[in-house]
Design a protein around this motif. Structure first.
Motif, short mmCIF file in Angstrom:
data_model
loop_
_atom_site.label_atom_id
_atom_site.label_comp_id
_atom_site.label_asym_id
_atom_site.label_seq_id
_atom_site.Cartn_x
_atom_site.Cartn_y
_atom_site.Cartn_z
N PHE A 107 -25.70 -20.10 76.93
CA PHE A 107 -26.35 -19.19 77.87
C PHE A 107 -25.39 -18.09 78.33
N VAL A 108 -24.18 -18.48 78.70
CA VAL A 108 -23.18 -17.50 79.15
C VAL A 108 -22.87 -16.50 78.03
N LEU A 109 -22.75 -16.99 76.82
CA LEU A 109 -22.47 -16.11 75.69
C LEU A 109 -23.59 -15.10 75.48
N ASP A 110 -24.83 -15.56 75.61
CA ASP A 110 -25.98 -14.66 75.43
C ASP A 110 -26.02 -13.58 76.51
N ILE A 111 -25.70 -13.97 77.74
CA ILE A 111 -25.68 -12.98 78.83
C ILE A 111 -24.60 -11.93 78.58
N LYS A 112 -23.42 -12.39 78.17
CA LYS A 112 -22.33 -11.44 77.90
C LYS A 112 -22.69 -10.50 76.74
#
Length: 375
Positions: free
Chosen positions: A238-243
């Motif tokens: 999830f964090v990777l997708d937001i970044k």
């Protein structure tokens, strides 16, 4: 026979009919007996019809009140009591026995009507009612229905169309203007044509974004309830997708502080909440950093998205969740968004029975704080 007649007149339901020896008296007694039982059956039918009518009145969405010419209350249903927010149980006269000035003011003009009349939107305690008065000989039938939501929806629809037209007009005008310029100038330098085409492309992206946001907002508003996901979100993915969502913006740095292992929230809902809040910070913050904090305690998930300011004015903090409202209209027209991101966030939060607030953060900027609840 005289005794039997008196018992019938008094309304007794069980009457003893004696047996007569005289043939004539037997016929007379039998005739009275048949008339009496026919009357009992008719009363039973009337009682059943009255019960049906009362049941129909009780399930109607319309409030119903029947009065005579002196405004004495003859009949009312439960919906009328709910609409008026006052008891009618011991009321004999609508204007004389009710102490609520709002109710008296509401009925005064209605009861004064001398012919059939309709009020399409009569005000009562911050609500709008459609009122229909029908006069039957010595009685007045008042039927009223709450049309507050219909009126608000009509106003909302009018404002929505106006706002959509306003938001689409500018990028469409730019597309038409630059396209017309390119078509009318066959000798236009290549670098100028490319610059104009870039403007056309950017305006097309803006229109596409507005349409997608409208579709997403409509989908969320049409959702009656949510279904709890069977498996938790992968926090790292999830964090990777937001970044990756903001990877093209070299000015902004996203910082994450996640203190939760398992989040049973729909991935697209959580992504939309944080992406829209972060996107809002990108548009309106002059700082270079956005801070995202997520924690969870006993099924309560807290999400905070903080920027470095400037602060959104207090008088505008309630309005920023309205459709198409953008703070940039009053502060900075060069960074205008569609005005749909925060309404989308609000509707997602409501799906989870949560809340969203805005306050000053630790870095003197805006801090959007969201609380949602897992099932």
């Amino acid at each position: 026979l005289d005794n039997i007649a008196e018992q019938i007149e008094s309304g007794r339901s069980k009457i003893h009919f004696p047996k007569f020896k005289d043939p004539t008296m037997v016929k007379v007694s039998g005739l009275i007996y048949r008339i009496y039982h026919a009357m009992i059956n008719k009363q039973l039918q009337l009682q059943q019809e009255q019960e049906k009518l009362d049941h129909i009145f009780s399930i109607l969405e319309e409030g119903i009140i029947l009065v005579d010419n002196d405004f004495n209350l003859i009949h009312f249903n439960l919906k009328a009591v709910n609409y008026l927010e006052t008891s009618l149980k011991n009321v004999k006269n609508v204007l004389g026995d009710i102490n609520d000035p709002d109710v008296i003011g509401f009925f005064k003009e209605i009861l004064a009507a001398e012919e059939n009349r309709i009020w399409e939107a009569k005000s009562f305690k911050n609500k709008k009612f459609e009122v229909n008065v029908t006069i039957h000989q010595n009685e007045k039938l008042i039927v009223f229905f709450n049309v507050t939501e219909e009126r608000e929806y009509a106003l909302y629809k009018s404002e929505l169309i106006e706002n959509i037209s306003h938001e689409l007009k500018t990028p469409l005008s730019m597309i038409l203007g630059y396209a017309e310029t390119i078509l009318s100038d066959s000798d236009m330098p290549k670098d100028t044509a490319i610059r104009f085409l870039q403007k056309i492309y950017n305006s097309s992206k803006r229109i596409n974004g507005i349409i997608n946001d409208l579709l997403e907002l409509h989908r969320l508003e049409s959702t009656g309830r949510r279904i709890t996901p069977e498996s938790p979100i992968s926090i790292d993915d999830f964090v990777l997708d937001i970044k990756n969502r903001f990877i093209d913006n070299e000015r902004i740095s996203l910082h994450f502080d996640i203190q939760a292992d398992n989040l049973y929230i729909h991935y697209e809902h959580l992504f939309s909440v944080i992406a829209n809040l972060a996107d809002n910070a990108v548009k309106y913050s002059t700082g270079d950093n956005i801070y995202v904090f997520i924690s969870k305690t006993n099924g309560e998930v807290t999400i905070k998205v903080e920027d470095e300011g400037p602060m959104i004015p207090i008088e505008e903090r309630e309005r920023i969740f309205e459709r198409f409202y953008t703070v940039s209209r009053s502060r900075n027209t060069s960074k205008s968004g569609s005005g749909l991101g925060l309404p989308i966030v609000k509707h997602i939060v409501q799906l989870y029975n949560g809340t969203i607030t805005i306050e000053r953060g630790n870095r003197q900027g805006n801090c959007f704080s969201v609380k949602i609840f897992e099932e």
